[in-house]
Design an enzyme around this catalytic site. Structure first.
Site, PDB file in Angstrom:
ATOM      1  N   HIS A 279       0.899  -1.166   0.000  1.00 15.85           N
ATOM      2  CA  HIS A 279       0.000   0.000   0.000  1.00 15.85           C
ATOM      3  C   HIS A 279       0.929   1.206   0.000  1.00 15.85           C
ATOM      4  O   HIS A 279       1.466   1.589   1.035  1.00 15.85           O
ATOM      5  CB  HIS A 279      -0.861  -0.065   1.272  1.00 15.85           C
ATOM      6  CG  HIS A 279      -1.604   1.195   1.613  1.00 15.85           C
ATOM      7  ND1 HIS A 279      -2.960   1.242   1.735  1.00 15.85           N
ATOM      8  CD2 HIS A 279      -1.173   2.458   1.894  1.00 15.85           C
ATOM      9  CE1 HIS A 279      -3.344   2.476   2.061  1.00 15.85           C
ATOM     10  NE2 HIS A 279      -2.273   3.226   2.175  1.00 15.85           N
TER      11      HIS A 279
ATOM     12  N   ASP B 161     -10.493  -3.894  -3.441  1.00 14.63           N
ATOM     13  CA  ASP B 161     -10.232  -3.212  -2.161  1.00 14.63           C
ATOM     14  C   ASP B 161     -11.530  -3.096  -1.354  1.00 14.63           C
ATOM     15  O   ASP B 161     -11.784  -2.082  -0.683  1.00 14.63           O
ATOM     16  CB  ASP B 161      -9.584  -1.841  -2.364  1.00 14.63           C
ATOM     17  CG  ASP B 161      -8.955  -1.300  -1.071  1.00 14.63           C
ATOM     18  OD1 ASP B 161      -8.909  -2.048  -0.063  1.00 14.63           O
ATOM     19  OD2 ASP B 161      -8.506  -0.140  -1.072  1.00 14.63           O
TER      20      ASP B 161
END
Lengths: 425, 312
Positions: free
Chosen positions: A179, A305
């Site tokens: 991330h 996500d």
């Protein structure tokens, strides 16, 4: 028990196949893929007008179990995934406790066996507690069933830890999913930094917060030979860096979420917390760059996500709302409507983005393909079906979607998981 | 003429005619505060709740006096003494207050968009008294009122706004209002405090205070907050004052009859020299005085413009 799928448009990028075929499934595996198969004992599934593809794999799902079962459980997340056309989901480790040990991995897999109607592949933490300081027991988690490692929700802040993780994970042929966000540059931001953050008086997360870390990761991957997978890529600079890295032979792959190819930061003018996610919705030029990168193959896959939050958690001031939106039931329709119907990519590419490539990234040899002997995971699509998204009807426990009320053309039409028909229209 | 919305959430939603209506109405209300008996029956029987999630002296007092001078009943809630301390959410707080049937919520909140959020769940009129770094519409209206009073036609004015542009809700509302009325607006501040895209709002952006002030009719200084220094937006208050403090010398660049404005509270000796703050070109106290009249006008017009009693 045998299943015979008749007259579908079979699309399998692993064989460059896009043609009318029948598929025979026997004992949970693909047995035959040929024109006009006859098998009087098999259960027949008519797929006229439908696309029949290797099962879709979501590389990036947040199931909230253990810890926040009010937001999602492994069972509810699996049902949501099946409804959305996925046959496999990879769950991120930022649960409570964090999936940073084999015992948590095994707990997740045990729960998935009990109530999960799709395949669940856990992703283990890079560091203990995802705190960024010490490597978690990556090898043991791999043996327990983890397919990748990530501290998702947070970046791997320390470059040395990232180096070690890439080196260490390569022994188990696992990617490190990062991330990418420099938290100093992100500076407590809640939306993309640009004209709209200025207009709205909301703190901005600049594109450079993502791009500097994408660049860093590519440099470290190049030096170590490790495989870095960039989660939820969102900016023009990031895709340019990945494109350049790939050209130089670096083992870098990346995913994009449906919201990052469908929405821009302009949507935040409503201050609706369903528009708050991290990375944030970016500017128009970023979205254009994302489209170009989907078209030219820089972007390897589409991942949701999927980040469920309760109504109460989201029903607060924009600054105070948690990041994230649900996505499992909207991803496939958004991709068909926004990428295929617009002529940006072919159906063959779409299937590669949802199935072939995620399987390859994770090294799942019997998935993402319809070759003889592969697992009988099948996703059916109806490219003509017009739908209106109704968040109230999601199988997820959460409703936090920015797409409620959207009208789209193209929809999942069923899934078969391991030779078992979960649903089919 | 009436306002289109029953809320005042930002200047963004007002058109030029509505802005002028508010300013004209304020002019007729200004006289009330000079009477011996400072009260008109206009909003008798109405209830105004001021809900302040941030500290404030002038804005809150100004709203409360405006409401009282219109004969409304006022209740003030500040977060330090309310159930917010017990962890109640904004939505729950508003829903509970709403059950007691107020007619107005005047809301100050540190989060941008908070007033809009309340307007979606409330039957009352919402007046944004400042939301995060977003808008502070009554401040911009009282600033415009003061400019008009001192300098006349706003469309002919060159206005310089100096200081912490990034974090200021005052500057956003002022830019929107001044552009709608056709003023020539120049903003200046250190590069670290100039957010992206300001030029798209139709203003000239510079880091040189001299360039911004030159030939200005109005010089508006913004408050600089100590905590910005701690986050390295600038090295020290001393250096900030060196480059962006308003001094007599810099003021010479403006027109000879230019006025000095500041939304307050002032950091004397930082954004503005001690003597300048109190000089006869400073209209800082006029701003505060006019705030009451402007807020009376806003409360009156949001009630539909013609409740029991007339404006003057």
């Amino acid at each position: 028990m045998r299943i015979l799928i008749k007259n579908g448009r079979v699309v399998d990028p692993s064989q460059e196949l896009d043609d009318t075929r029948d598929i025979l499934i026997a004992d949970g595996k693909i047995a035959r893929v040929e024109p006009a198969i006859v098998d009087s004992e098999a259960r027949v599934v008519q797929a006229v007008g439908q696309i029949v593809a290797p099962g879709f794999i979501d590389l990036h799902t947040h199931l909230r179990e253990p810890g926040r079962e009010d937001k999602e459980t492994i069972a509810s997340g699996c049902e949501d995934a099946a409804a959305g056309g996925f046959t496999s989901i990879c769950c991120m480790p930022n649960t409570n406790p964090v999936n940073d040990s084999r015992s948590v991995t095994e707990f997740i897999l045990a729960r998935a066996r009990q109530g999960g109607i799709v395949n669940v592949f856990p992703i283990g933490a890079v560091t203990k507690g995802s705190a960024g300081d010490h490597l978690a027991e990556i090898g043991d988690m791999h043996e327990g069933g983890c397919v990748a490692i990530s501290d998702d929700g947070k970046p791997v802040k320390n470059a040395l830890i990232m180096r070690r993780a890439l080196e260490y994970a390569s022994m188990f042929s696992m990617p490190v999913i990062d991330h990418c966000e420099d938290s100093n540059l992100a500076d407590g931001g809640v939306m993309h930094e640009g004209y709209y953050s200025t207009l709205l008086g909301l703190r901005g997360i600049p594109a450079m917060a993502e791009e500097t870390m994408v660049q860093r990761d590519i440099i470290i991957a190049a030096a170590t030979g490790g495989h870095v997978h960039i989660a939820h890529i969102s900016t023009a600079g990031s895709v340019a860096a990945v494109r350049d890295g790939k050209k130089r032979g670096v083992r870098v792959t990346c995913e994009v979420t449906p919201h990052h190819f469908s929405l821009t930061d302009k949507e935040v003018v409503s201050y609706e917390t369903a528009m708050k996610m991290n990375p944030p919705l970016r500017g128009e030029s970023d979205v254009q760059a994302i489209h170009a990168a989907i078209k030219d193959g820089t972007i390897d896959c589409i991942a949701t996500d999927h980040a469920p939050h309760t109504y109460d958690d989201k029903n607060v001031e924009f600054d105070y709302a948690p990041f994230g939106i649900v996505g499992l039931e909207t991803a496939v329709s958004l991709a068909l409507d926004r990428l295929v119907n617009t002529g940006l990519i072919s159906v063959l590419r779409l299937v590669a983005l949802f199935s072939t490539h995620p399987a390859r990234i994770l090294g799942l040899k019997n998935k993402g393909t319809l070759r003889i002997g592969a697992d009988a995971d099948i996703t059916f699509l109806n490219p003509q079906k017009k739908i209106a998204i109704d968040a109230e009807r999601f199988r997820s426990k959460s409703r936090n979607s920015p797409f409620h009320g959207w009208k789209l053309k193209g929809s999942p039409a069923g899934v078969i998981v391991g030779g078992k028909i979960i649903w089919h229209d | 003429m009436q306002l289109k919305s029953r809320h005042l959430l930002g200047i963004e939603h007002l058109d030029k005619a509505e802005i002028e209506l508010i300013l004209d109405t304020a002019a007729s209300f200004k006289e009330v505060s000079t009477r011996e008996i400072k009260k008109v029956p206009t909003l008798r029987g109405k209830t105004v709740v001021t809900l302040f999630y941030e500290v404030s002296t002038r804005t809150r007092t100004s709203f409360e006096l405006a409401a009282k001078r219109l004969s409304a009943d006022t209740v003030s809630i500040s977060t330090s003494t309310s159930s917010v301390q017990k962890g109640e959410t904004l939505v729950d707080t508003v829903r509970n207050l709403e059950a007691m049937k107020p007619d107005y919520f005047v809301v100050r909140h540190s989060c941008s968009g908070a007033a809009l959020m309340i307007s979606r769940i409330s039957q009352a009129s919402i007046v944004n008294a400042g939301d995060g770094s977003h808008e502070h519409p009554t401040q911009a209206l009282l600033d415009a009122f003061t400019m008009r009073e001192r300098k006349g036609d706003i469309s002919k004015l060159r206005v310089a706004i100096i200081g912490d542009i990034r974090h200021s809700r005052v500057v956003r509302s002022n830019i929107l209002l001044l552009r709608k009325l056709g003023a020539d607006v120049h903003i200046a501040g250190p590069a670290t405090l100039l957010p992206p895209g300001m030029d798209r709002l139709g203003v000239t952006v510079t880091s040189d205070i001299g360039v911004a002030i030159r030939n200005a009719d109005v010089v508006m200084m913004l408050r600089i907050q100590q905590e910005r220094m701690d986050k390295s937006f600038f090295p020290s208050l001393r250096e900030f004052a060196m480059y962006y403090g308003l001094t007599r010398e810099r003021m010479r660049l403006a027109k000879s009859d230019a006025i000095i404005m500041h939304p307050g509270p002032i950091n004397r000796g930082v954004e503005i020299d001690h003597e300048l703050a109190d000089c006869d070109r400073s209209v800082i106290l006029d701003q505060t005085e006019n705030g009451v009249a402007v807020r009376m006008a806003v409360l009156y017009l949001l009630a539909g413009g013609n409740p029991a009693g007339e404006a003057s």
